[in-house]
Scaffold this active site. Sequence first.
Site, PDB file in Angstrom:
ATOM      1  N   ARG A  25      -0.788  32.055  36.964  1.00  0.00           N
ATOM      2  CA  ARG A  25       0.347  31.696  36.124  1.00  0.00           C
ATOM      3  C   ARG A  25       0.168  32.154  34.447  1.00  0.00           C
ATOM      4  O   ARG A  25       0.358  31.692  33.459  1.00  0.00           O
ATOM      5  CB  ARG A  25       0.702  30.215  35.773  1.00  0.00           C
ATOM      6  CG  ARG A  25       1.064  29.610  36.952  1.00  0.00           C
ATOM      7  CD  ARG A  25       2.656  29.844  37.336  1.00  0.00           C
ATOM      8  NE  ARG A  25       3.290  29.734  38.203  1.00  0.00           N
ATOM      9  CZ  ARG A  25       4.017  28.450  38.636  1.00  0.00           C
ATOM     10  NH1 ARG A  25       4.002  27.620  37.528  1.00  0.00           N
ATOM     11  NH2 ARG A  25       4.250  28.226  39.778  1.00  0.00           N
ATOM     12  N   ARG A  29       5.013  30.385  30.696  1.00  0.00           N
ATOM     13  CA  ARG A  29       5.503  29.937  29.727  1.00  0.00           C
ATOM     14  C   ARG A  29       4.627  29.507  28.705  1.00  0.00           C
ATOM     15  O   ARG A  29       5.083  29.111  27.456  1.00  0.00           O
ATOM     16  CB  ARG A  29       6.375  28.380  30.042  1.00  0.00           C
ATOM     17  CG  ARG A  29       7.634  28.842  30.912  1.00  0.00           C
ATOM     18  CD  ARG A  29       8.137  27.288  31.723  1.00  0.00           C
ATOM     19  NE  ARG A  29       7.180  27.027  32.553  1.00  0.00           N
ATOM     20  CZ  ARG A  29       7.405  26.051  33.438  1.00  0.00           C
ATOM     21  NH1 ARG A  29       8.566  25.391  33.364  1.00  0.00           N
ATOM     22  NH2 ARG A  29       6.554  25.722  34.316  1.00  0.00           N
ATOM     23  N   ARG A  38      12.505  35.711  29.564  1.00  0.00           N
ATOM     24  CA  ARG A  38      13.163  34.957  30.598  1.00  0.00           C
ATOM     25  C   ARG A  38      14.689  34.447  30.228  1.00  0.00           C
ATOM     26  O   ARG A  38      15.611  34.606  30.846  1.00  0.00           O
ATOM     27  CB  ARG A  38      12.532  33.736  30.660  1.00  0.00           C
ATOM     28  CG  ARG A  38      12.815  32.906  32.015  1.00  0.00           C
ATOM     29  CD  ARG A  38      12.277  31.392  31.713  1.00  0.00           C
ATOM     30  NE  ARG A  38      12.719  30.641  32.942  1.00  0.00           N
ATOM     31  CZ  ARG A  38      13.639  30.121  33.271  1.00  0.00           C
ATOM     32  NH1 ARG A  38      14.663  30.401  32.985  1.00  0.00           N
ATOM     33  NH2 ARG A  38      13.602  29.499  34.435  1.00  0.00           N
ATOM     34  N   ASP A  75       7.906  35.026  42.782  1.00  0.00           N
ATOM     35  CA  ASP A  75       7.510  33.555  43.189  1.00  0.00           C
ATOM     36  C   ASP A  75       7.093  33.429  44.657  1.00  0.00           C
ATOM     37  O   ASP A  75       7.388  34.350  45.516  1.00  0.00           O
ATOM     38  CB  ASP A  75       8.752  32.727  42.916  1.00  0.00           C
ATOM     39  CG  ASP A  75       8.093  31.135  42.947  1.00  0.00           C
ATOM     40  OD1 ASP A  75       7.623  30.691  41.679  1.00  0.00           O
ATOM     41  OD2 ASP A  75       8.019  30.526  43.755  1.00  0.00           O
ATOM     42  N   TYR A 151       7.615  23.717  51.932  1.00  0.00           N
ATOM     43  CA  TYR A 151       8.372  23.735  51.226  1.00  0.00           C
ATOM     44  C   TYR A 151      10.028  23.893  52.138  1.00  0.00           C
ATOM     45  O   TYR A 151      11.047  23.449  51.725  1.00  0.00           O
ATOM     46  CB  TYR A 151       8.740  24.801  50.332  1.00  0.00           C
ATOM     47  CG  TYR A 151       7.868  24.750  48.968  1.00  0.00           C
ATOM     48  CD1 TYR A 151       8.534  23.717  47.944  1.00  0.00           C
ATOM     49  CD2 TYR A 151       6.526  25.418  48.639  1.00  0.00           C
ATOM     50  CE1 TYR A 151       7.589  23.373  46.816  1.00  0.00           C
ATOM     51  CE2 TYR A 151       5.948  25.054  47.454  1.00  0.00           C
ATOM     52  CZ  TYR A 151       6.435  24.041  46.642  1.00  0.00           C
ATOM     53  OH  TYR A 151       5.798  23.964  45.587  1.00  0.00           O
TER      54      TYR A 151
END
Length: 341
Positions: A25, A29, A38, A75, A151
Amino acid sequence: MLKNDLLLRAAKGQEVERAPIWLMRQAGRVLPEYRATRSKAKNFIEFVKNPELACEVTIQPVDILGVDAAIIFSDILVIPEAMGLPYQMIEAKGPWFENTIKTKADVDKLRIAEAGDLDYVIKALQLTKKELNDRVPLIGFAGAPWTIFAYMIEGSGSKTFSKAKQFLYTQPELAHQLLEKITQSTINYLKGQVAAGANILQLFDSWAGVLSEQMFYEFSLKYMSKICDALSPLVPVTVFAKDAHYAVQKISETSCNSIGLDWTINPLTARKQAGTKTLQGNADPCLLYANEKKIIEETHSMLSAFGKNRYICNLGHGLYPDIDKQKVKFFVDVVKDYKWE
Ligand code: CP3
């Protein structure tokens, strides 16, 4: 020729002057620069599907943090979408699937994805490869089949993934059919990533930890192993199975090149279990909330435990969004400045 190939040498077990470092990551952010890029996209999915923006945030951590590799911004959930199960990313909540897999008819309806179905990721890789100009290796990735399965059944994140596990207990044959379809899709996709310039690949099994040991081998490792067999002849492959601390030795028996470790695993124990495979990890991301003295102490002790060779420095999981960027940079510098024996 890559100017900095530390990561590739470490993954292949070749000698290095110092251990390479990158962070899960790292494109995310923690960087205000990421948030600025973004905000140019309508939402997360539009962002992922925009090769220019994806390229920009992929390179940011190389410039800003000085890491030894770039990981393509994308992703793991692009695979369910390419197979026919679209998702949304809900702000502050995470992924959400309108349709989930329940029956054999649902499984039969899914396509086996081809690299061409994910042309936006392929384009992002090609563009990033060009823009990086061989400064550092480019990491490609995919979710492990079990995590993707979880998922697709659950339809969102979950603490227990009990619906996905219920499926394994009540419809094991159908579960294997779905895992096989995901595996074939992932192999096609990763081969496309390599053709587009990925120098090394990582499989993220983020939800390995909800399975029992036996179920991890049967429903997860078996399929990661197939992916390693298909890809490791082309480029090095890292298997990261979070919370599968008991499985280091079994993972080392696959054709992977390196094994990602979360922070619960003792480096010396992992070394004994991993044979000659390279190890990657495993600082607790929360260490980066500590003061500089503590970061230095813990990082030095981790580096000396792993040793210089067959080691890739990383965290034990991804950076949390509220970690201070300066602390992340500090950690990277501590690793790069370490005086190896
Ligand atoms: O820097 C990198 O590591 C590369 C990019 C990357 C992202 N997701 C971007 C992202 C990678 C490798 C992933 C993998 C991923 N995605 C995993 C496996 C790794 C892990 O963390 O265990 C998983 C489980 C996902 C699914 C996913 N994507 C979730 C659960 C979330 C929401 C949680 C959150 O952090 O908001 C995402 C969104 C996501 N993927 C973000 C990023 C940078 C944050 C979205 C944003 O910008 O708002």
